[in-house]
Design a protein around this motif. Structure first.
Motif, PDB file in Angstrom:
ATOM      1  N   PHE A   1      10.838 -19.634   5.523  1.00  0.00           N
ATOM      2  CA  PHE A   1      10.130 -18.496   6.117  1.00  0.00           C
ATOM      3  C   PHE A   1       9.782 -18.876   7.552  1.00  0.00           C
ATOM      4  O   PHE A   1       9.020 -19.833   7.771  1.00  0.00           O
ATOM      5  CB  PHE A   1       8.861 -18.209   5.305  1.00  0.00           C
ATOM      6  CG  PHE A   1       8.057 -17.054   5.820  1.00  0.00           C
ATOM      7  CD1 PHE A   1       8.545 -15.764   5.715  1.00  0.00           C
ATOM      8  CD2 PHE A   1       6.823 -17.254   6.415  1.00  0.00           C
ATOM      9  CE1 PHE A   1       7.804 -14.683   6.188  1.00  0.00           C
ATOM     10  CE2 PHE A   1       6.075 -16.191   6.892  1.00  0.00           C
ATOM     11  CZ  PHE A   1       6.578 -14.899   6.775  1.00  0.00           C
TER      12      PHE A   1
ATOM     13  N   THR B   1       6.036 -19.159  12.565  1.00  0.00           N
ATOM     14  CA  THR B   1       5.262 -19.879  13.593  1.00  0.00           C
ATOM     15  C   THR B   1       6.136 -20.341  14.756  1.00  0.00           C
ATOM     16  O   THR B   1       7.262 -20.794  14.554  1.00  0.00           O
ATOM     17  CB  THR B   1       4.568 -21.096  12.944  1.00  0.00           C
ATOM     18  OG1 THR B   1       3.821 -20.636  11.819  1.00  0.00           O
ATOM     19  CG2 THR B   1       3.634 -21.784  13.919  1.00  0.00           C
TER      20      THR B   1
ATOM     21  N   SER C   1      -0.092 -19.270  19.492  1.00  0.00           N
ATOM     22  CA  SER C   1      -0.939 -19.670  18.367  1.00  0.00           C
ATOM     23  C   SER C   1      -0.408 -19.111  17.037  1.00  0.00           C
ATOM     24  O   SER C   1      -0.266 -17.893  16.880  1.00  0.00           O
ATOM     25  CB  SER C   1      -2.360 -19.151  18.599  1.00  0.00           C
ATOM     26  OG  SER C   1      -3.068 -19.119  17.373  1.00  0.00           O
ATOM     27  N   GLY C   2      -0.163 -20.017  16.084  1.00  0.00           N
ATOM     28  CA  GLY C   2       0.302 -19.593  14.773  1.00  0.00           C
ATOM     29  C   GLY C   2      -0.760 -18.813  14.013  1.00  0.00           C
ATOM     30  O   GLY C   2      -0.451 -18.025  13.118  1.00  0.00           O
ATOM     31  N   SER C   3      -2.041 -19.026  14.372  1.00  0.00           N
ATOM     32  CA  SER C   3      -3.121 -18.304  13.696  1.00  0.00           C
ATOM     33  C   SER C   3      -3.121 -16.830  14.078  1.00  0.00           C
ATOM     34  O   SER C   3      -3.749 -16.015  13.407  1.00  0.00           O
ATOM     35  CB  SER C   3      -4.488 -18.887  14.081  1.00  0.00           C
ATOM     36  OG  SER C   3      -4.476 -20.278  13.973  1.00  0.00           O
TER      37      SER C   3
ATOM     38  N   PHE D   1       7.677 -25.862  12.431  1.00  0.00           N
ATOM     39  CA  PHE D   1       6.965 -26.054  11.152  1.00  0.00           C
ATOM     40  C   PHE D   1       7.571 -25.187  10.052  1.00  0.00           C
ATOM     41  O   PHE D   1       6.846 -24.703   9.173  1.00  0.00           O
ATOM     42  CB  PHE D   1       5.470 -25.747  11.275  1.00  0.00           C
ATOM     43  CG  PHE D   1       4.688 -26.818  11.984  1.00  0.00           C
ATOM     44  CD1 PHE D   1       4.698 -28.113  11.511  1.00  0.00           C
ATOM     45  CD2 PHE D   1       3.951 -26.539  13.117  1.00  0.00           C
ATOM     46  CE1 PHE D   1       3.988 -29.112  12.154  1.00  0.00           C
ATOM     47  CE2 PHE D   1       3.229 -27.523  13.770  1.00  0.00           C
ATOM     48  CZ  PHE D   1       3.249 -28.817  13.293  1.00  0.00           C
TER      49      PHE D   1
END
Ligand SMILES: Cc1cc2nc3c(=O)[nH]c(=O)nc-3n(C[C@H](O)[C@H](O)[C@H](O)COP(=O)(O)OP(=O)(O)OC[C@H]3O[C@@H](n4cnc5c(N)ncnc54)[C@H](O)[C@@H]3O)c2cc1C
Length: 316
Positions: free
Chosen positions: A129, A132, A137-139, A163
């Protein structure tokens, strides 16, 4: 009030999973190959035992070969499965495949389900998947920069991800890419299925993480003029954010319960060691500070367990 009692059916499932763990799983932990997991033949043999016992894929409905036991059931069985690093793959509940299969059940059309979900649900292939990105920012995935532009009958994807768990050896990736940069933030991105053999899909490296990288690594990936057919769109244009929420929510419960299982097993090992190990003429367990550490750990584990189970109940 939240009902914390466990149904007799779930108690029976937990007992049978524990028995399989005792008989087949723990004793094979030392066969793990770093970054690869169990040897393929051994993993398939253990998966078959789980399937024969009808304990495969707790997160999937029966129609897709899973157990169909709902979120509380998934939470309670993942707690046991999490006790061993090899068990999630043996029981067909490992990330990211479990979440991707759930996503394909919700969003894929019939043809996509036949081609991608069927082999994934059976454990015949792996997937990843790709959301990121290193640059943002992955958040906050509203900032994603990877784009997918519709050209004729294809999507052309360009971008950079990292990641991405399990990418090495995956049959396909579900990619989150911006399809309309002018849309409101949560409607900019869509999800697109990219078969791993597609030109322009390049795995650059497995990013270093604490501990083992797990099966297939946590990878940096580049998409360079990566072209896939228009029908590889998952759901509708602009639904990426909504689908990501649907995928990641239940996934958090599974992750969290697996970590809880790992913590419980570590706790048991700590208690055994404190009883066996002697210093200054007595077991470590007699020392007051060691007793405090053990008591604090027990309280933290129980608090986490109640929080996770409460969250799982709300998903029902
Ligand atoms: C082992 C591993 C596996 C992963 N697997 C995948 C995968 O398969 N697919 C995928 O797409 N991604 C994956 N990820 C990426 C993961 O989803 C991101 O790392 C995560 O979303 C955080 O994004 P970030 O690393 O960019 O950190 P950032 O978003 O840049 O955050 C940096 C720090 O700031 C904090 N922070 C951010 N926002 C706030 C806020 N509003 N308030 C307070 N603090 C805040 C964060 O907690 C963090 O400590 C994986 C990550 C790891 C470590």
């Amino acid at each position: 009030m939240i009902d914390f009692s466990i149904s007799p059916e779930l108690e029976d499932i937990r007992r049978r999973i524990t028995a399989l763990m005792d008989e087949y799983v723990y004793q094979n932990e030392d066969k793990v190959i770093e970054h690869e997991g169990l040897p393929v033949d051994l993993e398939r043999e253990l998966q078959q035992k789980v399937k024969d016992a009808r304990l495969w894929a707790p997160n999937l409905p029966k129609q897709w070969g899973g157990m169909g036991i709902g979120y509380v059931g998934q939470a309670l069985v993942n707690e046991i499965i999490g006790r061993s690093v090899i068990a999630p793959r043996v029981f067909g509940s490992a990330a990211p495949d479990a979440g991707n299969a759930e996503l394909l059940i919700i969003a894929a059309n019939e043809a996509q389900q036949e081609r991608y979900l069927r082999p994934l649900a059976a454990g015949d292939v792996r997937s990843c998947f790709a959301m990121t990105e290193p640059e943002v920012s992955g958040s906050d995935p509203t900032g994603l920069r990877t784009t997918a532009v519709r050209k004729g009958s294809e999507w052309v994807i360009n971008g950079h991800k990292w990641f991405i768990s399990g990418a090495i050896g995956s049959a396909f990736a579900i990619v989150m890419a911006v399809t309309d940069a002018s849309a409101e933030p949560r409607k900019r991105a869509s999800m697109i299925i990219v078969p791993a053999e597609t030109a322009g899909f390049e795995i650059i490296r497995a990013v270093g993480v604490m501990g083992s990288g797990g099966v297939g690594g946590h990878c940096e990936i580049r998409f360079e003029n990566c072209r896939v057919p228009a029908e590889n769109l998952l759901g509708k244009v602009g639904e990426g954010f909504k689908l990501a929420q649907a995928r990641l929510g239940p996934g958090r419960i599974q992750h969290c319960m697996r970590w809880l299982g790992a913590a419980e097993r570590s706790f048991e090992m700590m208690c055994r060691y404190a009883l066996e190990r002697e210093s200054f003429g007595e077991p470590l367990a007699n020392k007051q500070t060691v007793q405090n550490w053990i008591a604090d750990s027990a309280a933290e584990i129980n608090a986490a367990r109640i929080a996770a189970k409460t969250r799982a109940s709300r998903f029902r």
